[in-house]
Design an enzyme around this catalytic site. Structure first.
Site, PDB file in Angstrom:
ATOM      1  N   HIS A 190       0.856  -1.188   0.000  1.00 43.73           N
ATOM      2  CA  HIS A 190       0.000   0.000   0.000  1.00 43.73           C
ATOM      3  C   HIS A 190       0.887   1.230   0.000  1.00 43.73           C
ATOM      4  O   HIS A 190       1.945   1.258   0.634  1.00 43.73           O
ATOM      5  CB  HIS A 190      -0.891   0.007   1.245  1.00 43.73           C
ATOM      6  CG  HIS A 190      -1.332   1.377   1.676  1.00 43.73           C
ATOM      7  ND1 HIS A 190      -0.659   2.091   2.654  1.00 43.73           N
ATOM      8  CD2 HIS A 190      -2.338   2.171   1.249  1.00 43.73           C
ATOM      9  CE1 HIS A 190      -1.255   3.263   2.823  1.00 43.73           C
ATOM     10  NE2 HIS A 190      -2.263   3.335   1.977  1.00 43.73           N
ATOM     11  N   GLY A 215     -18.513  11.498  -0.363  1.00 44.89           N
ATOM     12  CA  GLY A 215     -19.237  11.199  -1.587  1.00 44.89           C
ATOM     13  C   GLY A 215     -18.386  10.878  -2.784  1.00 44.89           C
ATOM     14  O   GLY A 215     -18.861  10.960  -3.926  1.00 44.89           O
TER      15      GLY A 215
END
Length: 297
Positions: free
Chosen positions: A133, A280
């Protein structure tokens, strides 16, 4: 430096995009040069690139980015390399979290934000190859700005030599900014990438920092660039060495179980996952870190 920091924002956003381009090219290069060992007879993998867009509550533009995902390659079973630059106003829950974490009570009266960064997670075909990662980012509000990010190695089959190499390269890049930095960032990664409900780390560590702002934007940006630059020389040699090794069912099973651990961390604790979903951003882009297959026993 202007209060809106438009020049600095554009500079940081362009850097994250250039780092993305370099990593995508290097990973496709690994696919092309995998000429022997498991999966060498398969077709070399390629990234599928999708533009992501984000809209504000009123439907106005709120930024976006590029989601680049490779699935079913010779070397990479699934890898995502995402870049994004998003902006707008934080929702009430995010405002409250920011006010509490950063000490910005002004967020409620002026909740504007801007964020840009690169996020990468790679899950490998060969269980001898470690998952990995990496992310680096810049965050701005009218009340303060900061950098964050790092990288950590997540092998299911641990090799001391691989861990030593990964950390040595990280240290060499951090040392350019002071010999105290690597120990500080390593300790931070050990704490951040810990899974409390399993009482263990999710991997063999790396480096991590957040809320980084010394007041000198140029120096702090140079530091976050070197954290990004450390990634490829730390990771690529490990994959070039391990991708040719044979493996059996026991090794693959160990990999799938370890991936379950990785999924648990990202869904329960990872701050970037929570922020992306809260603001969002494209859910597929936010959750691209999840492995293609995992196992719980």
């Amino acid at each position: 430096m202007s209060a809106s920091m438009e020049t600095e924002k554009q500079t940081a956003s362009a850097w994250f995009r250039s780092l993305r381009d370099e990593i995508v090219a290097a990973f496709e290069g690994l696919e092309d040069t995998h000429a022997e060992g498991p999966f060498a007879d398969q077709t070399a993998g390629r990234f599928e690139v999708t533009e992501t867009k984000r809209a504000s509550a009123d439907g106005s533009d709120a930024g976006g980015g590029l989601m680049s995902v490779m699935r079913g390659g010779r070397v990479f079973e699934k890898v995502g390399v995402n870049v994004s630059t998003v902006y707008g106003e934080l929702g009430e829950r995010a405002q409250a979290a920011m006010a509490a974490r950063k000490g910005f009570p002004e967020m409620k009266s002026d909740p504007r934000f801007w964020a840009s960064g690169i996020s990468l997670v790679a899950h490998m075909q060969n269980p001898h190859c470690p998952a990995v990662h990496m992310n680096t980012r810049m965050f701005w509000t009218p009340h303060g700005w900061w950098f964050g990010g790092g990288s950590d190695l997540n092998p299911c089959l641990e090799y001391d030599a691989d861990t030593a190499h990964f950390h040595a390269v990280q240290k060499a890049h951090c040392d350019k900014h002071g010999e105290a930095e690597y120990p500080r960032l390593k300790a931070w990664a050990d704490e951040y990438f810990y899974i409390p409900h399993r009482n263990r780390a999710r991997g063999v560590g790396g480096i991590f920092l957040d809320d980084h702002n010394t007041g000198d934007w140029a120096a702090d940006f140079a530091f976050i660039q070197d954290i990004g630059r450390a990634f490829l020389p730390a990771f690529l040699p490990l994959i070039e060495k391990r991708r040719v090794q044979a493996f059996g069912d026991a090794e693959k099973d160990a990999q799938l179980v370890h991936r379950g651990l990785y999924a648990e961390y990202n869904l329960v604790y990872d701050r970037g996952t929570k922020f992306g979903l809260e603001t969002g951003h494209d859910a597929n882009a936010v959750l691209m870190s999840l492995p293609p297959l995992a196992k719980w026993v």
